[in-house]
Scaffold this motif. Structure first.
Motif, PDB file in Angstrom:
ATOM      1  N   LEU A  26     -12.537   1.546   1.424  1.00 57.82           N
ATOM      2  CA  LEU A  26     -11.631   0.911   0.464  1.00 57.82           C
ATOM      3  C   LEU A  26     -10.190   1.022   0.912  1.00 57.82           C
ATOM      4  CD1 LEU A  26     -13.250   2.103  -2.899  1.00 57.82           C
ATOM      5  CD2 LEU A  26     -13.611  -0.040  -1.666  1.00 57.82           C
ATOM      6  N   LEU A  27      -9.828   2.139   1.547  1.00 57.38           N
ATOM      7  CA  LEU A  27      -8.462   2.312   2.031  1.00 57.38           C
ATOM      8  C   LEU A  27      -8.096   1.237   3.052  1.00 57.38           C
ATOM      9  CD1 LEU A  27      -8.432   6.207   2.422  1.00 57.38           C
ATOM     10  CD2 LEU A  27      -7.165   4.876   0.723  1.00 57.38           C
ATOM     11  N   GLU A  28      -9.102   0.736   3.767  1.00 60.27           N
ATOM     12  CA  GLU A  28      -8.834  -0.317   4.748  1.00 60.27           C
ATOM     13  C   GLU A  28      -8.303  -1.584   4.094  1.00 60.27           C
ATOM     14  OE1 GLU A  28     -12.348  -0.992   6.982  1.00 60.27           O
ATOM     15  OE2 GLU A  28     -12.336   0.981   7.953  1.00 60.27           O
ATOM     16  N   HIS A  29      -8.616  -1.785   2.811  1.00 56.99           N
ATOM     17  CA  HIS A  29      -8.158  -2.981   2.102  1.00 56.99           C
ATOM     18  C   HIS A  29      -6.776  -2.804   1.494  1.00 56.99           C
ATOM     19  CE1 HIS A  29     -12.076  -5.193   2.080  1.00 56.99           C
ATOM     20  NE2 HIS A  29     -12.556  -3.970   2.222  1.00 56.99           N
ATOM     21  N   ALA A  30      -6.239  -1.594   1.527  1.00 57.76           N
ATOM     22  CA  ALA A  30      -5.016  -1.291   0.784  1.00 57.76           C
ATOM     23  C   ALA A  30      -3.759  -1.728   1.533  1.00 57.76           C
ATOM     24  CB  ALA A  30      -4.946   0.205   0.488  1.00 57.76           C
ATOM     25  N   ASP A  31      -2.815  -2.261   0.759  1.00 57.70           N
ATOM     26  CA  ASP A  31      -1.474  -2.524   1.281  1.00 57.70           C
ATOM     27  C   ASP A  31      -0.559  -1.333   1.029  1.00 57.70           C
ATOM     28  OD1 ASP A  31      -2.215  -5.123   2.000  1.00 57.70           O
ATOM     29  OD2 ASP A  31      -1.714  -5.902   0.010  1.00 57.70           O
ATOM     30  N   PHE A  32      -0.925  -0.507   0.051  1.00 56.95           N
ATOM     31  CA  PHE A  32      -0.103   0.640  -0.326  1.00 56.95           C
ATOM     32  C   PHE A  32      -1.023   1.806  -0.653  1.00 56.95           C
ATOM     33  CE2 PHE A  32       1.692   3.164  -3.845  1.00 56.95           C
ATOM     34  CZ  PHE A  32       2.859   3.625  -3.252  1.00 56.95           C
ATOM     35  N   VAL A  33      -0.810   2.941   0.020  1.00 61.17           N
ATOM     36  CA  VAL A  33      -1.564   4.156  -0.256  1.00 61.17           C
ATOM     37  C   VAL A  33      -0.579   5.277  -0.554  1.00 61.17           C
ATOM     38  CG1 VAL A  33      -3.206   5.867   0.601  1.00 61.17           C
ATOM     39  CG2 VAL A  33      -3.455   3.461   1.253  1.00 61.17           C
ATOM     40  N   GLU A  34      -0.783   5.901  -1.682  1.00 59.88           N
ATOM     41  CA  GLU A  34       0.083   6.999  -2.098  1.00 59.88           C
ATOM     42  C   GLU A  34      -0.769   8.258  -2.261  1.00 59.88           C
ATOM     43  OE1 GLU A  34       3.248   8.000  -5.667  1.00 59.88           O
ATOM     44  OE2 GLU A  34       1.493   6.781  -6.105  1.00 59.88           O
ATOM     45  N   ALA A  35      -0.351   9.330  -1.619  1.00 57.25           N
ATOM     46  CA  ALA A  35      -0.999  10.631  -1.801  1.00 57.25           C
ATOM     47  C   ALA A  35      -0.122  11.453  -2.738  1.00 57.25           C
ATOM     48  CB  ALA A  35      -1.175  11.337  -0.469  1.00 57.25           C
ATOM     49  N   VAL A  36      -0.706  11.882  -3.834  1.00 54.17           N
ATOM     50  CA  VAL A  36       0.035  12.616  -4.850  1.00 54.17           C
ATOM     51  C   VAL A  36      -0.441  14.058  -4.883  1.00 54.17           C
ATOM     52  CG1 VAL A  36       0.432  12.876  -7.330  1.00 54.17           C
ATOM     53  CG2 VAL A  36       0.532  10.611  -6.282  1.00 54.17           C
ATOM     54  N   VAL A  37       0.494  14.976  -4.784  1.00 59.72           N
ATOM     55  CA  VAL A  37       0.210  16.401  -4.927  1.00 59.72           C
ATOM     56  C   VAL A  37       0.933  16.878  -6.179  1.00 59.72           C
ATOM     57  CG1 VAL A  37       0.447  18.699  -3.916  1.00 59.72           C
ATOM     58  CG2 VAL A  37      -0.014  16.718  -2.432  1.00 59.72           C
ATOM     59  N   VAL A  38       0.184  17.374  -7.138  1.00 56.94           N
ATOM     60  CA  VAL A  38       0.781  17.892  -8.365  1.00 56.94           C
ATOM     61  C   VAL A  38       1.013  19.386  -8.178  1.00 56.94           C
ATOM     62  CG1 VAL A  38       0.511  18.192 -10.847  1.00 56.94           C
ATOM     63  CG2 VAL A  38      -0.400  16.137  -9.742  1.00 56.94           C
TER      64      VAL A  38
ATOM     65  N   LYS B 235      -3.304   3.935   8.855  1.00 51.19           N
ATOM     66  CA  LYS B 235      -2.959   3.757   7.450  1.00 51.19           C
ATOM     67  C   LYS B 235      -1.751   4.632   7.117  1.00 51.19           C
ATOM     68  CE  LYS B 235      -4.856   1.482   5.283  1.00 51.19           C
ATOM     69  NZ  LYS B 235      -4.600   0.043   4.991  1.00 51.19           N
ATOM     70  N   ASN B 236      -0.638   3.977   6.816  1.00 56.24           N
ATOM     71  CA  ASN B 236       0.556   4.708   6.415  1.00 56.24           C
ATOM     72  C   ASN B 236       0.427   5.161   4.974  1.00 56.24           C
ATOM     73  OD1 ASN B 236       1.876   4.373   8.901  1.00 56.24           O
ATOM     74  ND2 ASN B 236       2.602   2.329   8.297  1.00 56.24           N
ATOM     75  N   VAL B 237       0.865   6.374   4.710  1.00 60.00           N
ATOM     76  CA  VAL B 237       0.713   6.971   3.390  1.00 60.00           C
ATOM     77  C   VAL B 237       2.073   7.437   2.887  1.00 60.00           C
ATOM     78  CG1 VAL B 237      -0.360   8.842   2.069  1.00 60.00           C
ATOM     79  CG2 VAL B 237      -1.628   7.741   3.918  1.00 60.00           C
ATOM     80  N   GLU B 238       2.362   7.112   1.643  1.00 64.55           N
ATOM     81  CA  GLU B 238       3.549   7.645   0.991  1.00 64.55           C
ATOM     82  C   GLU B 238       3.146   8.923   0.257  1.00 64.55           C
ATOM     83  OE1 GLU B 238       6.513   6.516  -2.701  1.00 64.55           O
ATOM     84  OE2 GLU B 238       5.938   4.916  -1.295  1.00 64.55           O
ATOM     85  N   LEU B 239       3.764  10.017   0.635  1.00 63.97           N
ATOM     86  CA  LEU B 239       3.427  11.313   0.061  1.00 63.97           C
ATOM     87  C   LEU B 239       4.439  11.683  -1.019  1.00 63.97           C
ATOM     88  CD1 LEU B 239       1.750  13.937   0.093  1.00 63.97           C
ATOM     89  CD2 LEU B 239       3.258  14.764   1.925  1.00 63.97           C
ATOM     90  N   ARG B 240       3.917  12.018  -2.205  1.00 65.18           N
ATOM     91  CA  ARG B 240       4.800  12.390  -3.312  1.00 65.18           C
ATOM     92  C   ARG B 240       4.335  13.703  -3.929  1.00 65.18           C
ATOM     93  NH1 ARG B 240       8.180   8.925  -5.835  1.00 65.18           N
ATOM     94  NH2 ARG B 240       7.538   9.523  -7.944  1.00 65.18           N
TER      95      ARG B 240
END
Length: 277
Positions: free
Chosen positions: A176-188, A212-217
């Motif tokens: 499914l990640l292969e279909h993504a334009d935006f991937v965000e990894a969230v750490v609480v 796959k580029n990931v935005e980490l928050r």
């Protein structure tokens, strides 16, 4: 690749948003879709058998078959509307027994799609979801009971805590990640990090090697916010289509026990949720 999907058909009157979502997912992914309908029987302990007449039990079975037939008809209409290949399997049993059968069936599918339970109309959905999560060894995609949008994996959020279940969920979500334009990894950040947990930066580095580029928050709860409060707020703010997270808990024999965060997320989810255990 996800090419073989199983969806649990809701038994009862009215539309089935989970089936509509599953059909759109199969169409988008180019997958074959199998719907499983349950003709439910009442579970009568042997000690109480004499309290129920044969006519009553037969009437309950007939009603269960009628509702299963309705579910099959809805599934047929939905698959024909998008011209996808699909088939139906029908099983008989009590809610617990049927859930166990569906979990076993799901072992030979790439993905199982099930509905979120309705707390105002308790039924079999919760038992099925937990059985598939714990016993199938495959990922399960839960669909909110009020889902109206078709399948999309353009904007995905990974709820990452660095544990084993999270790692398993990310691995299962790769198609499914292969279909993504935006991937965000969230750490609480709750101030209580798990021992031996992998930090979010390691996840981002790993996925970058899969192109796959990931935005980490890193998110910090404020006030009385819990982990799920923070996650759902982020889902709304970033217009997320799909959440990926580990399914925490364990099972003893036929007793399923979900972890607190998993249980809370299943109760309050606002977008489809991909879980792996």
């Amino acid at each position: 690749m996800i090419k073989d999907i199983l969806v649990s058909l809701r038994s009862g009157e009215g539309p089935d948003s989970t089936v509509d979502y599953a059909v759109s997912a199969a169409a988008r992914l180019g997958a074959h879709l199998t719907g499983v309908a349950v003709s439910y029987e009442i579970d009568v302990p042997p000690v109480y058998t004499e309290a129920f007449s044969t006519d009553f039990i037969e009437a309950q079975r007939a009603e269960g078959k009628r509702l299963a037939d309705q579910a099959v008809a809805r599934f047929g209409e939905a698959t024909r509307s998008l011209e996808i290949t699909g088939e139906v399997r029908t099983i008989d049993g009590t809610p617990g027994g049927a859930a166990e059968q569906i979990a076993i069936m799901a072992r030979l599918y790439d993905l199982a799609i099930v509905s979120q339970a309705d707390p105002d109309n308790l039924g079999s959905e919760e038992v099925i979801a937990e059985a598939v999560l714990f016993d199938s060894g495959r990922p399960v995609l839960l669909v909110p009971r009020n889902q109206s949008k078709p399948f999309s994996a353009k904007r995905i959020m990974v709820a990452w805590d660095g544990g084993r279940a999270s790692a398993r969920a990310v691995a299962e979500a790769r198609p499914l990640l292969e279909h993504a334009d935006f991937v965000e990894a969230v750490v609480v950040d709750t101030g209580r990090n798990k021992p031996n947990a992998l930090p979010g930066a390691d996840l981002a580095r790993h996925l970058s090697r899969h192109d796959k580029n990931v935005e980490l928050r890193r998110l910090v709860p404020t006030g009385d916010e819990g982990i799920v409060d923070v996650l759902l707020k982020e889902v709304a703010a970033r217009d997320i289509d799909l959440v990926v997270m580990g399914g925490y808990g364990h099972s003893r024999l036929r007793e399923f026990v979900l972890g607190g965060v998993t249980r809370d997320m299943l109760d309050r989810m606002t977008v489809p949720l991909l879980l792996a255990h």
